[in-house]
Design an enzyme around this catalytic site. Structure first.
Site, PDB file in Angstrom:
ATOM      1  CB  ALA A  65      -1.097   0.233   1.224  1.00 52.97           C
ATOM      2  N   GLY A 109       1.334  -5.273   0.866  1.00 51.70           N
ATOM      3  CA  GLY A 109      -0.058  -5.495  -0.233  1.00 51.70           C
ATOM      4  C   GLY A 109       0.301  -5.669  -1.120  1.00 51.70           C
ATOM      5  CD  GLU A 112      -2.171  -7.828   2.611  1.00 58.47           C
ATOM      6  OE1 GLU A 112      -1.580  -6.581   2.160  1.00 58.47           O
ATOM      7  OE2 GLU A 112      -2.546  -8.367   3.637  1.00 58.47           O
ATOM      8  CD  GLU A 132       2.103  -5.539   5.437  1.00 60.45           C
ATOM      9  OE1 GLU A 132       2.593  -5.967   5.910  1.00 60.45           O
ATOM     10  OE2 GLU A 132       1.250  -6.407   5.028  1.00 60.45           O
TER      11      GLU A 132
HETATM   12  N1  CAA Z   1       3.951   2.987  -0.497  1.00 63.76           N
HETATM   13  C1  CAA Z   1       5.068   5.222  -1.110  1.00 63.76           C
HETATM   14  N2  CAA Z   1       6.012   4.767  -1.426  1.00 63.76           N
HETATM   15  C2  CAA Z   1       6.990   3.340  -1.233  1.00 63.76           C
HETATM   16  C3  CAA Z   1       7.074   2.145  -1.134  1.00 63.76           C
HETATM   17  C4  CAA Z   1       5.064   2.589  -0.649  1.00 63.76           C
HETATM   18  N3  CAA Z   1       5.034   1.520  -0.038  1.00 63.76           N
HETATM   19  N4  CAA Z   1       7.620   1.555  -1.028  1.00 63.76           N
HETATM   20  C5  CAA Z   1       8.761   2.345  -2.011  1.00 63.76           C
HETATM   21  N5  CAA Z   1       7.986   3.975  -1.386  1.00 63.76           N
HETATM   22  C6  CAA Z   1       8.901   4.518  -2.204  1.00 63.76           C
HETATM   23  C7  CAA Z   1       9.606   5.429  -1.366  1.00 63.76           C
HETATM   24  O1  CAA Z   1       9.379   5.831  -0.451  1.00 63.76           O
HETATM   25  C8  CAA Z   1      11.112   5.515  -2.681  1.00 63.76           C
HETATM   26  O2  CAA Z   1      10.618   6.622  -3.187  1.00 63.76           O
HETATM   27  P1  CAA Z   1      11.747   8.365  -3.123  1.00 63.76           P
HETATM   28  O3  CAA Z   1      12.594   8.042  -4.251  1.00 63.76           O
HETATM   29  O4  CAA Z   1      10.194   9.373  -3.961  1.00 63.76           O
HETATM   30  O5  CAA Z   1      11.923   8.275  -1.558  1.00 63.76           O
HETATM   31  C9  CAA Z   1      10.475   5.023  -3.642  1.00 63.76           C
HETATM   32  O6  CAA Z   1       9.291   4.365  -3.559  1.00 63.76           O
HETATM   33  C10 CAA Z   1      12.404   3.938  -4.604  1.00 63.76           C
HETATM   34  O7  CAA Z   1      11.819   3.198  -2.997  1.00 63.76           O
HETATM   35  P2  CAA Z   1      13.962   2.803  -1.753  1.00 63.76           P
HETATM   36  O8  CAA Z   1      15.057   4.260  -1.997  1.00 63.76           O
HETATM   37  O9  CAA Z   1      12.924   2.623  -0.720  1.00 63.76           O
HETATM   38  O10 CAA Z   1      14.355   1.724  -2.732  1.00 63.76           O
HETATM   39  P3  CAA Z   1      15.289   1.016  -2.163  1.00 63.76           P
HETATM   40  O11 CAA Z   1      15.280  -0.091  -3.372  1.00 63.76           O
HETATM   41  O12 CAA Z   1      15.953   1.194  -1.435  1.00 63.76           O
HETATM   42  O13 CAA Z   1      13.777  -0.298  -0.760  1.00 63.76           O
HETATM   43  C11 CAA Z   1      12.072  -1.383  -0.397  1.00 63.76           C
HETATM   44  C12 CAA Z   1      13.112  -1.106  -1.969  1.00 63.76           C
HETATM   45  C13 CAA Z   1      12.722  -2.592   0.014  1.00 63.76           C
HETATM   46  C14 CAA Z   1      10.384  -1.985  -1.029  1.00 63.76           C
HETATM   47  C15 CAA Z   1      11.829  -0.184   0.628  1.00 63.76           C
HETATM   48  O14 CAA Z   1      10.958   1.010  -1.030  1.00 63.76           O
HETATM   49  C16 CAA Z   1      10.410  -0.351   1.047  1.00 63.76           C
HETATM   50  O15 CAA Z   1      10.775  -1.281   2.425  1.00 63.76           O
HETATM   51  N6  CAA Z   1       9.144  -0.192   1.253  1.00 63.76           N
HETATM   52  C17 CAA Z   1       7.936  -0.153   1.780  1.00 63.76           C
HETATM   53  C18 CAA Z   1       7.625  -2.186   1.604  1.00 63.76           C
HETATM   54  C19 CAA Z   1       6.984  -1.846   3.023  1.00 63.76           C
HETATM   55  O16 CAA Z   1       7.153  -1.292   4.198  1.00 63.76           O
HETATM   56  N7  CAA Z   1       5.711  -2.187   2.258  1.00 63.76           N
HETATM   57  C20 CAA Z   1       4.257  -2.545   3.517  1.00 63.76           C
HETATM   58  C21 CAA Z   1       3.220  -1.091   2.964  1.00 63.76           C
HETATM   59  S1  CAA Z   1       2.072  -1.528   4.130  1.00 63.76           S
HETATM   60  C22 CAA Z   1       0.670  -2.907   3.178  1.00 63.76           C
HETATM   61  O17 CAA Z   1       0.565  -2.634   2.432  1.00 63.76           O
HETATM   62  C23 CAA Z   1      -0.525  -2.245   4.100  1.00 63.76           C
HETATM   63  C24 CAA Z   1      -1.755  -3.856   3.669  1.00 63.76           C
HETATM   64  O18 CAA Z   1      -1.535  -5.251   3.627  1.00 63.76           O
HETATM   65  C25 CAA Z   1      -3.150  -3.268   2.915  1.00 63.76           C
END
Ligand code: CAA
Length: 258
Positions: A65, A109, A112, A132
């Site tokens: 998400a 997500g 998921e 999450e």
């Molecule tokens: N939401 C919004 N933006 C996101 C994102 C997310 N889930 N995941 C990555 N991005 C964005 C980052 O903020 C970044 O944007 P900026 O360049 O503007 O800063 C861009 O994508 C690139 O990401 P990273 O610089 O972090 O890239 P990385 O290669 O270092 O890491 C990653 C990649 C491991 C996927 C890392 O981005 C990460 O951990 N993302 C979040 C993953 C997460 O926590 N997902 C769960 C979300 S909650 C959910 O999904 C609820 C549900 O069940 C419904």
């Protein structure tokens, strides 16, 4: 149909939906979920299409998400907007087979959504996880339920409680994915499998999907009875006659999806 968060393509009897928010690792915002719903509606209604593929980029199927969109969400917003339920679950209601072709991250997500598809083909660089908890919430689009059914309690519990990722090999070992292919081959392989499925008699494919899914929702005796009823009903199709005649006559069947 033009989408801003997806690229869609029709290739004969299969449809490809590519999640396309490269600036956010394909994170799911409201617009993407609305567009995904619309794209599935469109391909489901298209009588030529027999199988759909949902994929992402080589780096990310989807990173979950959109955290930036969720950051300010209050409980009341989430509740009244019916967050997730309102527009995330169209995939689960698609009656045609849907393949998730996963390369790179499938997190939160993203994992998921992949699990909402009928099966997951993984590239060798795929990484799955439910992180999450590390941002103060929990899986919210079925992760605790579907992951547990795929991989069992112990691994699901560990994944959801620690947020750790599993790689493609571990995902294959524990039954989360059907198969691993090289990242370069993922799309080609997914298309070839999708074409094979789309070339099957349509009713048999759709009903088989329903039968397998029933295994998740029913006790064994009910599931077997449900299977039996649908199996019987396939003897009312022209394709059953054609399939069996072709076998006996040692020729290729010509299915009409009737
Ligand atoms: N939401 C919004 N933006 C996101 C994102 C997310 N889930 N995941 C990555 N991005 C964005 C980052 O903020 C970044 O944007 P900026 O360049 O503007 O800063 C861009 O994508 C690139 O990401 P990273 O610089 O972090 O890239 P990385 O290669 O270092 O890491 C990653 C990649 C491991 C996927 C890392 O981005 C990460 O951990 N993302 C979040 C993953 C997460 O926590 N997902 C769960 C979300 S909650 C959910 O999904 C609820 C549900 O069940 C419904």
């Amino acid at each position: 149909m033009a989408f801003s968060t997806l690229i869609t393509e029709k290739d004969g009897n299969i449809a490809l939906i590519k999640l396309n928010r490269p600036e956010a690792m394909n994170a799911f915002n409201h617009q993407l979920m609305d567009e995904l719903t619309e794209a599935i509606d469109k391909f489901e209604a298209d009588p030529e299409i027999g199988c759909l593929i949902i994929t992402g980029s080589s780096k990310a199927f989807a990173a979950g998400a959109d955290i930036k969109e969720m950051q300010e969400l209050s409980y009341m917003d989430a509740y009244y907007r019916d967050f997730i339920t309102s527009n995330w679950e169209r995939t689960t209601r698609c009656r045609k087979p849907v393949i998730a072709a996963v390369s790179g991250y499938a997190l939160g997500g993203g994992c998921e959504l992949a699990m909402m598809c009928d099966f997951i083909l993984a590239a060798d660089n795929a990484k799955f996880g439910q992180p999450e908890i590390t941002i103060g919430v929990s899986p919210g689009a079925g992760g605790t339920q579907r992951l547990t059914r795929f991989v069992g309690k112990s691994k699901a519990m560990e994944m959801c409680l620690t947020g750790r990722m599993m790689d493609a090999k571990e995902a294959e070992r524990c039954g989360l994915v059907s198969r691993i292919v090289t990242a370069d081959n993922l799309l080609e392989e997914a298309k070839s499998v999708a074409k094979k499925i789309a070339g099957m008699p349509r009713a048999a494919a759709m009903m088989t999907k329903e039968m397998v899914n029933a295994a998740y929702e029913t006790p064994l005796s009910h599931g077997v009875r449900f299977e039996r009823r649908l199996f019987h009903s396939l003897f009312g199709t022209e394709d059953q006659q054609e399939g069996m005649n072709a076998f006996v006559e040692k020729r290729t069947p010509h299915f009409k999806n009737k």
